[in-house]
Each structure stands twice: as structure tokens, then as C-alpha cells.
Scaffold this active site. Structure first.
Site, PDB file in Angstrom:
ATOM      1  N   LYS A 110      19.493  21.121  -2.079  1.00  0.00           N
ATOM      2  CA  LYS A 110      18.255  20.344  -2.132  1.00  0.00           C
ATOM      3  C   LYS A 110      17.484  20.297  -0.822  1.00  0.00           C
ATOM      4  O   LYS A 110      18.047  20.218   0.255  1.00  0.00           O
ATOM      5  CB  LYS A 110      18.581  18.895  -2.533  1.00  0.00           C
ATOM      6  CG  LYS A 110      19.126  18.786  -3.921  1.00  0.00           C
ATOM      7  CD  LYS A 110      18.027  18.755  -4.945  1.00  0.00           C
ATOM      8  CE  LYS A 110      17.478  17.352  -5.009  1.00  0.00           C
ATOM      9  NZ  LYS A 110      16.452  17.248  -6.040  1.00  0.00           N
ATOM     10  N   SER A 165       4.891 -19.684  13.402  1.00  0.00           N
ATOM     11  CA  SER A 165       4.413 -18.323  13.138  1.00  0.00           C
ATOM     12  C   SER A 165       4.684 -17.390  14.316  1.00  0.00           C
ATOM     13  O   SER A 165       4.341 -16.218  14.285  1.00  0.00           O
ATOM     14  CB  SER A 165       2.900 -18.343  12.851  1.00  0.00           C
ATOM     15  OG  SER A 165       2.209 -18.982  13.913  1.00  0.00           O
ATOM     16  N   SER A 209      20.072  16.449   0.407  1.00  0.00           N
ATOM     17  CA  SER A 209      20.835  15.535  -0.435  1.00  0.00           C
ATOM     18  C   SER A 209      22.267  15.501   0.067  1.00  0.00           C
ATOM     19  O   SER A 209      22.800  16.510   0.523  1.00  0.00           O
ATOM     20  CB  SER A 209      20.797  16.034  -1.883  1.00  0.00           C
ATOM     21  OG  SER A 209      21.922  15.561  -2.586  1.00  0.00           O
ATOM     22  N   ASN A 227      -7.961 -23.215  15.797  1.00  0.00           N
ATOM     23  CA  ASN A 227      -8.597 -22.640  14.603  1.00  0.00           C
ATOM     24  C   ASN A 227      -9.586 -21.525  14.946  1.00  0.00           C
ATOM     25  O   ASN A 227      -9.587 -20.471  14.309  1.00  0.00           O
ATOM     26  CB  ASN A 227      -9.288 -23.739  13.796  1.00  0.00           C
ATOM     27  CG  ASN A 227      -8.299 -24.749  13.259  1.00  0.00           C
ATOM     28  OD1 ASN A 227      -7.082 -24.523  13.343  1.00  0.00           O
ATOM     29  ND2 ASN A 227      -8.783 -25.851  12.710  1.00  0.00           N
ATOM     30  N   THR A 244      -7.404  20.436 -14.948  1.00  0.00           N
ATOM     31  CA  THR A 244      -7.823  19.152 -15.515  1.00  0.00           C
ATOM     32  C   THR A 244      -6.703  18.792 -16.494  1.00  0.00           C
ATOM     33  O   THR A 244      -6.106  19.696 -17.104  1.00  0.00           O
ATOM     34  CB  THR A 244      -9.172  19.237 -16.268  1.00  0.00           C
ATOM     35  OG1 THR A 244      -9.042  20.176 -17.329  1.00  0.00           O
ATOM     36  CG2 THR A 244     -10.316  19.651 -15.354  1.00  0.00           C
ATOM     37  N   HIS A 245      -6.381  17.535 -16.596  1.00  0.00           N
ATOM     38  CA  HIS A 245      -5.238  17.086 -17.420  1.00  0.00           C
ATOM     39  C   HIS A 245      -3.936  17.761 -16.980  1.00  0.00           C
ATOM     40  O   HIS A 245      -3.021  17.926 -17.782  1.00  0.00           O
ATOM     41  CB  HIS A 245      -5.478  17.367 -18.906  1.00  0.00           C
ATOM     42  CG  HIS A 245      -6.819  16.930 -19.392  1.00  0.00           C
ATOM     43  ND1 HIS A 245      -7.074  15.679 -19.872  1.00  0.00           N
ATOM     44  CD2 HIS A 245      -8.009  17.590 -19.412  1.00  0.00           C
ATOM     45  CE1 HIS A 245      -8.360  15.577 -20.204  1.00  0.00           C
ATOM     46  NE2 HIS A 245      -8.950  16.726 -19.928  1.00  0.00           N
ATOM     47  N   TYR A 251     -10.560 -24.769   7.875  1.00  0.00           N
ATOM     48  CA  TYR A 251      -9.245 -24.179   8.086  1.00  0.00           C
ATOM     49  C   TYR A 251      -8.174 -24.923   7.297  1.00  0.00           C
ATOM     50  O   TYR A 251      -8.157 -26.154   7.239  1.00  0.00           O
ATOM     51  CB  TYR A 251      -8.872 -24.208   9.578  1.00  0.00           C
ATOM     52  CG  TYR A 251      -7.475 -23.676   9.820  1.00  0.00           C
ATOM     53  CD1 TYR A 251      -7.248 -22.321  10.004  1.00  0.00           C
ATOM     54  CD2 TYR A 251      -6.363 -24.530   9.831  1.00  0.00           C
ATOM     55  CE1 TYR A 251      -5.961 -21.818  10.198  1.00  0.00           C
ATOM     56  CE2 TYR A 251      -5.073 -24.044  10.023  1.00  0.00           C
ATOM     57  CZ  TYR A 251      -4.881 -22.684  10.197  1.00  0.00           C
ATOM     58  OH  TYR A 251      -3.609 -22.199  10.379  1.00  0.00           O
ATOM     59  N   GLU A 256       6.569  11.630  -0.749  1.00  0.00           N
ATOM     60  CA  GLU A 256       7.091  10.638  -1.706  1.00  0.00           C
ATOM     61  C   GLU A 256       6.994   9.221  -1.132  1.00  0.00           C
ATOM     62  O   GLU A 256       6.631   8.272  -1.819  1.00  0.00           O
ATOM     63  CB  GLU A 256       8.548  10.941  -2.054  1.00  0.00           C
ATOM     64  CG  GLU A 256       8.705  12.130  -2.983  1.00  0.00           C
ATOM     65  CD  GLU A 256      10.178  12.439  -3.225  1.00  0.00           C
ATOM     66  OE1 GLU A 256      10.682  12.124  -4.308  1.00  0.00           O
ATOM     67  OE2 GLU A 256      10.834  12.987  -2.316  1.00  0.00           O
ATOM     68  N   ASN A 262      14.170  17.942  -0.103  1.00  0.00           N
ATOM     69  CA  ASN A 262      13.298  16.978  -0.786  1.00  0.00           C
ATOM     70  C   ASN A 262      12.042  16.640   0.018  1.00  0.00           C
ATOM     71  O   ASN A 262      12.121  16.465   1.231  1.00  0.00           O
ATOM     72  CB  ASN A 262      14.072  15.688  -1.065  1.00  0.00           C
ATOM     73  CG  ASN A 262      15.252  15.922  -1.992  1.00  0.00           C
ATOM     74  OD1 ASN A 262      15.173  16.766  -2.883  1.00  0.00           O
ATOM     75  ND2 ASN A 262      16.342  15.213  -1.766  1.00  0.00           N
ATOM     76  N   LYS A 290      -1.363 -13.199   8.313  1.00  0.00           N
ATOM     77  CA  LYS A 290      -1.008 -12.213   9.327  1.00  0.00           C
ATOM     78  C   LYS A 290      -0.030 -11.152   8.854  1.00  0.00           C
ATOM     79  O   LYS A 290      -0.244  -9.947   9.071  1.00  0.00           O
ATOM     80  CB  LYS A 290      -0.468 -12.912  10.575  1.00  0.00           C
ATOM     81  CG  LYS A 290      -1.595 -13.566  11.334  1.00  0.00           C
ATOM     82  CD  LYS A 290      -1.118 -14.570  12.336  1.00  0.00           C
ATOM     83  CE  LYS A 290      -2.162 -15.626  12.560  1.00  0.00           C
ATOM     84  NZ  LYS A 290      -2.426 -16.481  11.363  1.00  0.00           N
TER      85      LYS A 290
HETATM   86  N1  ARG Z   1      -0.592 -20.515  13.787  1.00  0.00           N
HETATM   87  C1  ARG Z   1      -1.803 -20.939  13.196  1.00  0.00           C
HETATM   88  C2  ARG Z   1      -2.339 -19.871  12.249  1.00  0.00           C
HETATM   89  O1  ARG Z   1      -1.895 -18.800  12.322  1.00  0.00           O
HETATM   90  C3  ARG Z   1      -2.827 -21.221  14.253  1.00  0.00           C
HETATM   91  C4  ARG Z   1      -3.856 -22.217  13.857  1.00  0.00           C
HETATM   92  C5  ARG Z   1      -3.241 -23.522  13.663  1.00  0.00           C
HETATM   93  N2  ARG Z   1      -4.200 -24.537  13.456  1.00  0.00           N
HETATM   94  C6  ARG Z   1      -3.860 -25.761  12.992  1.00  0.00           C
HETATM   95  N3  ARG Z   1      -4.796 -26.608  12.839  1.00  0.00           N
HETATM   96  N4  ARG Z   1      -2.622 -26.037  12.641  1.00  0.00           N
HETATM   97  O2  ARG Z   1      -3.198 -20.132  11.420  1.00  0.00           O
END
Ligand code: ARG
Length: 470
Positions: A291, A31, A285, A118, A163-164, A325, A298, A293, A333
């Protein structure tokens, strides 16, 4: 960043393993590509954890000093983009811990005492989100100030209220803008509420059951400015409801901003012609030279979709997860980071653009004269003269039909024509048929009368001043 083709690195957890991680699995489970965004929060958490360990006599003073010195160097390297992230070290936590041990030797290995990744990751996300919430709160305030600065000049400007999407009754443009202000005011208060549940310390929960060391969680909470300590270790390491709550907050905000976007897109079209967007917020454009825009609103309207998508991702990620966990949670994330970034960008764009919108007042007024916007005022006039509202509604309906037939506004019908449907009508009726009379008459709290818009603006300003004083 290093990739998985390098020679396998020794893992921090591979004591029981008899073969190296599969090259694909290494990349698949890593990660660090995205969680390095929380590096500074990770270091802050480690500083607090180590400080607490020392005060609880689990680490010595000299060990703490070494750890703090090493973390400080690592922080500098990260800030200056000199830190070498390695995929084989999986995540931000193990990258930083390995670098620490490399710098200060064996003492680096004591930092993880009484802690697990964790509770560490749960702490990092909360610190990250709290920082972001504070920045987003400031953006909300800036946007509210922008709305107020535009509304201040528009308390008398008449436009059609819809309205509408059909002309309904005349309103003032300032009143319309203050409706936007109210939406953001609620978003602001919802965000503060969300912050309370984010600002709780998971650290100390360790892997899931707590730790055997004599830790002082209150102290860690205080060092990191958390309001309180999570009361249950299993819950602390596993739930991501605070991130879901933030994303649902963000979805409501984006829903509001998508509504304004739609209005701005409509208003800036030649068909409405209610506002002009400065060129710096528009693009042209490549084929049609004429144009201009409204890309900014948007895009905000379009980005609403990805924020709703992130909320759905997180809800689905968390659904049915048994305690405590699970690796699933690593997937929390990217949707969260994306939402923070999207919301911050959209708020920045609108905080700059909205006060710069140029109202085209004559066009707004002209549009309000079309569509029989004062028909309700005429019905109210008849009610004041003793006619029950339903009958008054009927009389005015007939007069509107007559006006449509004559291709005229109600105020352009002669007194003779008006009286043909009700002899309760006198020549003073023309006062209520004007746009200005119509808006002025709605002079109660929450009404569209210019004086009420001015007082709504004064109320809002006092609200923002109180907020700044906090
Ligand atoms: N990279 C992990 C996460 O984002 C960290 C925690 C990992 N914990 C484990 N027991 N593998 O959740």
C-alpha cells in the site's frame, strides 16, 4: 501553567466581592489556556493605547516610558517562553496587566484607563485575525503559483473530462488545473474583502458605552494600522460577525480543497492511474506491504468537516445574543484559532504537494479514448452539414449504440457503418473523432484548447505579478 489548587490570587476586579472564586468556576471561566495565543497582539494594542493616552495628556511621558519598558520585557518573556501564565488571572489581558504592575509598580495600574477588557479583547482578535489573513493570503498565492507551474507543462495533455463521474468530453489536463486556479483566485479576492471588515478598531468603545476620558481613537487606529474606527461602541464590543465571515470564507475554501482532494485520491488510485503522488506525501499500511496511501488529500478532505463545524459553532454562539458584550463571546476564540490553523496547514500541504504531482499522460489519454468522449464533436459535425442539433444528437446516439455493440470506439467504425445512420457523414469525419481535434476545436476564451490554456496561464501569471507589485 499554574492551576486552580494554588492559594486564591487577588483578582483585578474583586473590590466588591466577599468570598474567593470557587476553584472549579475559576478554571471553568478562564480563557488563558487558549487566548495567550493573542499575547503579542494584546501587547501591541496596549502600546498603542498607552501612547495615545500620553499624547492626549492622560498619562505623563515618564509613565508612558515605564509602561513601554515593562511591556517590552513581558513581550521578551513570552517570546522566550519564560512568562508564567496563571489560570487564576483568568485571561491573557489580566495576566499581562498584572505582570506589568508587578514589574513597574503602581503606574502599571494606569494602563487600563479609558479601556475595558471588552474593547481590548475585540481589538486583540481583530489584530490576530488580520495578521493571520495576511499570512494565509501569501499561502494562497504560493498555492496558485504551484498550480501554474504544473499546468504549464500540461496544456497539451489530454484526459477525459467528466460529468456524473462518467467520461463526457476530452479536456486538457492543464485546463482542469486552471479550473482549480480560478477557484483559489475567487477565494483570494473573498479573503481580501473579509479583511476590510476585520480591519476596524473597537478600542475606545470601553465596556460598552465609550469613555469619559478625552481619548483620540483615530490616533490609536493609525498606530495599529486599522483602516477606520468602529462607529458604534455597543456594536464594537459585541459583534463577532467578522470572525464568522472569516470562517465562512474558510468553509468555502475547504469545500474547494475537498473537491480537489477527492480528485487526487481518485486519480492516484490504480483504477484511474492519472497521477503519481511522490512518496514523501504518502504513507504505507502496517499490514498490507503493497500500500501507498494518499493521506494528505484524504486528511484535507476530512478536515473540511471541522472547519464547517467551527462556522456552525460561531453562528450558534452569536445567535440571539442581546447587546452588548456577553461572556458567551469568550467561546469565539477556539473555533477561530482552529480554523486558522487548519486552513494554514491544508494550504501549506497543498502548496508543496500539487506542483510535485506526476501526471501519467498515457493513462489519461487512454482513459479519454474510452467512453465515446468525441460523440458531441460528431453531432457538431452533422450540425455543420445542415442537420438540426436534436436530429444530430439522435443519429450519434444510434452510432454510439452500434459502437458499443461492436465493442469499438466511434473512430474505429468504418465509413460504411457511420454512413448507415446518416449520409451527411464523409471520410473527413475521422478528423473530428480524434481527441486532439476535439480539444483544439474549443478555442474560445474559457475553452479547453491547448492555445487557450496557454493564454489562461499567461493571464494568471500577469495577475500574480500585479499582486506581487502591490
Ligand atoms: N476573556 C474574555 C473574552 O475572551 C475577555 C473579556 C472579558 N470581559 C468581561 N466583561 N468579563 O471574552
Amino acid at each position: 501553567m499554574a492551576d486552580a489548587t494554588e492559594t486564591p490570587t487577588k483578582k483585578l476586579w474583586d473590590g466588591r466581592f466577599t468570598e474567593a472564586t470557587d476553584a472549579f468556576v475559576e478554571v471553568f471561566t478562564a480563557s488563558v489556556g487558549f487566548d495567550q495565543q493573542m499575547a503579542l497582539q494584546d501587547i501591541r494594542g496596549s502600546i498603542a493605547h498607552a501612547t495615545m493616552l500620553q499624547r492626549a495628556d492622560i498619562l505623563s511621558e515618564s509613565e508612558l516610558e515605564l509602561i513601554l519598558g515593562g511591556l517590552d520585557e513581558i513581550q521578551q518573556e513570552i517570546i522566550e517562553n519564560r512568562f508564567e501564565w496563571s489560570v487564576s488571572l483568568e485571561d491573557v489581558h489580566m495576566n499581562i496587566e498584572s505582570a506589568l504592575t508587578e514589574k513597574i509598580g503602581v503606574v502599571g495600574k494606569t494602563l487600563h484607563t479609558g479601556r475595558s477588557r471588552n474593547d481590548q479583547v475585540a481589538t486583540d482578535i481583530r489584530l490576530y485575525l488580520r495578521d493571520q489573513i495576511d499570512q494565509i493570503s501569501d499561502l494562497l498565492t504560493r498555492l496558485q503559483q504551484g498550480i501554474l507551474s504544473l499546468a504549464e507543462n500540461e496544456s497539451e495533455t489530454i484526459m477525459p473530462g467528466f460529468t456524473h463521474l462518467q467520461v463526457a468530453q476530452p479536456v486538457t489536463f492543464g485546463h482542469h488545473l486552471m479550473a482549480w486556479y480560478e477557484m483559489i483566485e475567487r477565494d483570494y479576492s473573498r479573503l481580501l474583502d473579509c479583511r476590510k471588515r476585520v480591519n476596524v478598531l473597537p478600542l475606545g468603545a470601553a465596556a460598552l458605552a465609550g469613555t469619559t476620558y478625552p481619548i483620540n481613537r483615530e490616533m490609536t487606529a493609525e498606530l495599529l494600522s486599522f483602516d477606520s474606527v468602529a462607529r458604534n461602541s455597543l456594536d464594537a464590543v459585541s459583534d463577532r460577525d467578522f470572525a464568522i465571515e472569516f470562517c465562512s470564507w474558510a468553509s468555502i475554501l475547504m469545500m474547494h480543497m475537498s473537491r480537489w482532494s477527492e480528485e487526487i485520491v481518485l486519480w492516484s488510485s490504480p483504477q484511474f492511474g492519472f497521477i503519481d503522488l511522490p512518496d514523501r506525501f504518502c504513507t504505507g499500511s502496517s499490514i498490507m506491504p503493497q500500500k501507498k496511501n494518499p493521506d494528505v488529500p484524504e486528511l484535507v478532505r476530512g478536515k473540511t468537516g471541522r472547519v464547517y463545524g467551527s462556522l456552525t459553532s460561531l453562528l450558534t454562539l452569536m445567535k440571539s445574543q442581546p447587546l452588548a458584550y456577553n461572556k458567551d463571546n469568550q467561546e469565539d476564540k477556539e473555533p477561530l484559532f482552529d480554523t486558522v490553523r487548519t486552513v494554514s496547514d491544508c494550504l501549506t500541504a497543498f502548496a508543496d504537494m500539487i506542483p510535485a504531482m506526476e501526471p501519467k499522460r498515457e493513462n489519461m489519454r487512454l482513459a479519454a479514448t474510452k467512453g465515446y468522449a468525441t460523440a458531441t464533436d460528431l453531432a457538431d459535425y452533422l450540425v455543420n452539414r445542415g442537420l438540426p442539433f436534436r436530429d444530430a444528437h439522435d443519429v450519434v446516439g444510434k452510432l454510439v449504440a452500434l459502437a458499443i455493440e461492436q465493442n469499438a470506439d466511434l473512430s474505429e467504425l468504418s465509413i460504411h457503418q457511420l454512413r448507415s445512420c446518416s449520409d451527411l457523414i464523409d471520410s473527413d469525419v475521422y478528423d473530428v473523432l480524434t481527441l486532439d481535434g476535439s480539444v483544439r476545436a474549443r478555442n474560445h476564451i474559457g475553452g479547453t484548447a491547448p492555445e487557450m490554456v496557454r493564454s489562461a496561464i499567461a493571464f494568471a501569471k500577469a495577475q500574480l505579478e500585479r499582486r506581487a507589485a502591490l
